[in-house]
Design a protein around this motif. Sequence first.
Motif, PDB file in Angstrom:
ATOM      1  N   ARG A   1      -5.273   4.646   0.270  1.00 24.48           N
ATOM      2  CA  ARG A   1      -5.391   3.306   0.421  1.00 24.48           C
ATOM      3  C   ARG A   1      -5.691   2.471  -0.888  1.00 24.48           C
ATOM      4  O   ARG A   1      -5.484   1.212  -0.708  1.00 24.48           O
ATOM      5  CB  ARG A   1      -6.791   3.069   1.237  1.00 24.48           C
TER       6      ARG A   1
ATOM      7  N   SER B   1      -1.841   7.295   9.598  1.00 28.23           N
ATOM      8  CA  SER B   1      -2.579   6.229   9.259  1.00 28.23           C
ATOM      9  C   SER B   1      -2.870   5.030  10.202  1.00 28.23           C
ATOM     10  O   SER B   1      -3.857   4.295  10.050  1.00 28.23           O
ATOM     11  CB  SER B   1      -2.371   5.740   7.705  1.00 28.23           C
TER      12      SER B   1
ATOM     13  N   GLN C   1       0.813  -1.173  -0.108  1.00 31.80           N
ATOM     14  CA  GLN C   1       0.097  -0.008  -0.091  1.00 31.80           C
ATOM     15  C   GLN C   1       0.957   1.082  -0.147  1.00 31.80           C
ATOM     16  O   GLN C   1       2.057   1.317   0.629  1.00 31.80           O
ATOM     17  CB  GLN C   1      -1.038   0.227   1.081  1.00 31.80           C
TER      18      GLN C   1
END
Length: 708
Positions: free
Chosen positions: A127, A502, A122
């Motif tokens: 995302r 995140s 990722q």
Amino acid sequence: LRGNHENEQMISRPLKMGGGFAEECLAKYSRSLLAAFQRVFKLLPLFAVVEQEVFVVHGGLFRNRDVDLERLRALPEASWRRNYPNPLTNEQLAKGEKWSEDEEIIFDAQWADPHYGSGSRQSSRGRVAVTFGEDVTQRFLDGANLALCLRSHRVPQSGRGFELEHGGRLLTLFSASRYGGVLQNRGAVAVARRADGDRLLPGVDGLDAAPVVAVAARREARAAGDAEKAAAEGEGQEEMGGSSSSEDVCQQAAKKCSSSSAARSSMPLNPPPPMKHLRLTIIEHLVDSPKALAELAAKGGSSSGKSGVARDEATCQVRKILDQHAREHKVSIIQQAVALVCAERERIWRRCRVGDAPGSGLVPRARLHEFLGEVCGEIAPGGWEEVLQQSAPHLGDDVAYGDFLAAPRVRWFHHGSTSLEQLAQATAEAELRLAGLASLFDSAKNGVVTPASASEAMSRLMPSLQESQRKEVARALFGEEPTSLTSVLHKLAHFAAPPELSEAWMAPALKRLALLIEKHHGPPPLHKALIRFFLANDPDRNELLSAEEFVRGFQSIGAPTAGGDAEVPLLHSGRLYKLFSAIDSNSTGTVSFLELLIALPDREGRHAPALSEAPALEGEVPAMLLVHKSAVLRLCRALDPKDKGVISAAHFLELIECLAKVLDRPLSGAARQRLREELPGGKEGVPYAKALGAASFEVSAHGGPWRL
């Protein structure tokens, strides 16, 4: 080739978020021309193969390991002549929906970036974006019998215009120097020729113009008195491939990457196959826009040598960020409607009074909509009824028009800056190097910021402020006594928003890394210890930390031992790279001292200094300017034939008076005198684009039925 910026999603973004194309096109031309651009962009191909040796793509390679050249050639036209797919919503994901393989391919071709390991991961860009490792590059190129993948999309982490990765088989080429008007990276172009020396495209002479850019960059460096920079520019050409020596040069390229790549990945490093038919010459450049060069030239009389150039460049960077903030603020339909009500308050009241025969102070809601349309004109889309449903939800069937008209308010921050906080935020976002930060605030270059030097910095950064206002701003930001440069930067860091993290472990991990810095490079406070840590881990002295320097620096002070519990997992190199990506929010591949200072929490927490409210004018005149600012801007530009961005205060006041007369609302003597007192006079003038930007107006409506 088409990249992510040639898609509708990026075109429609504001400038600060990486877009700005639609804004500029609509401001200069028309919606029909913008639509034509969008149609042309969809015709641009996503991939190319040059002479059966080089695969060219904007972003990168693919999350699906089975994708090869034949799969790309088989893509239906409808699959790639479209915008890239939007991320699926949570509801779609819950239903088990997912992108098709074709959608993944066109997204990765425009958004993927390389990483230092293996496989697909990722990306820090979001995302749905991915990064690809060296094994992905090797597998794709070997399967297609190609030597090299050439891509762009990301500023090279070295700050140069190109970067060789993945064993010399992946070349990132970034043509835009000084990216976004904020970074200090070089740009580069690659000139492709056949190995026999012939032009790749017979009859096209444009390729031979590229060396002129490098020559111009070297000339600019010499003019600035920077011999080292000029010498570096002279070395800015590197070749891959060639005729008789092509194999040797390719192998040398692989060796240049071997030490760093081997440290990042356990995968064996194989030299790339030599290019048999092509020679690529990479030419770097560092070129300002004509407008920026003109600005610097105009300031030449007040600056001398390298320090003056550095100060001017740093000032331009911060002011460009401020301009981006201003462009990001748009006047909404509701704000426009409220400003209209404020500007036409008296006429609307008279119309309501005529319609209120009993003198009750009430008019039916439907009649109010009619009166607003008659006096102010219709508002699209939805009309006044829809606007008032959103902005005045408590409007009853019968409206007390006195209360309704008393609430709307427009304030004009006429100096052209939205707030003092935005100045500090812009300085933090500009990713200035230490020398640039010092040049802004420390004119004596002794590590101390005095009230006089702080006021001088304000005069460059916010030229539309009057002298008394500059001193007030400098005093609020920096105090009344001389202070250290690092303390000033510490205060500035408190104004900037911390990076978005995140994962839950990241915030406590950053706190522990801050404690490690104080322990090994202390004593506290953090900002003083951090400068010592930063300089100790910047071996090339470019005043920026790359991902490797960041990871290596924290490993050297014991980062792996700072985690390993329920709150913070083991901080191995992979997690340190993740933290670096989070801190590097603009994805430049490097972090500045100020970016690092913003990200690391100190013991006292974040407490931005209290700043006095910026001066503002309030009432019908600001409302009139907001409603008719497009017309005023056109008139200002007509009075500014040299496009300096400034007109005299007398001319600006005359324009306001003319506008008021045309609208049959001549200025009162008191309003005229207030404008004369508040507008900057003398040589400074009024920077009209900033002064009339949407961010310079505050629209509100509180009380009665309003909720804005």
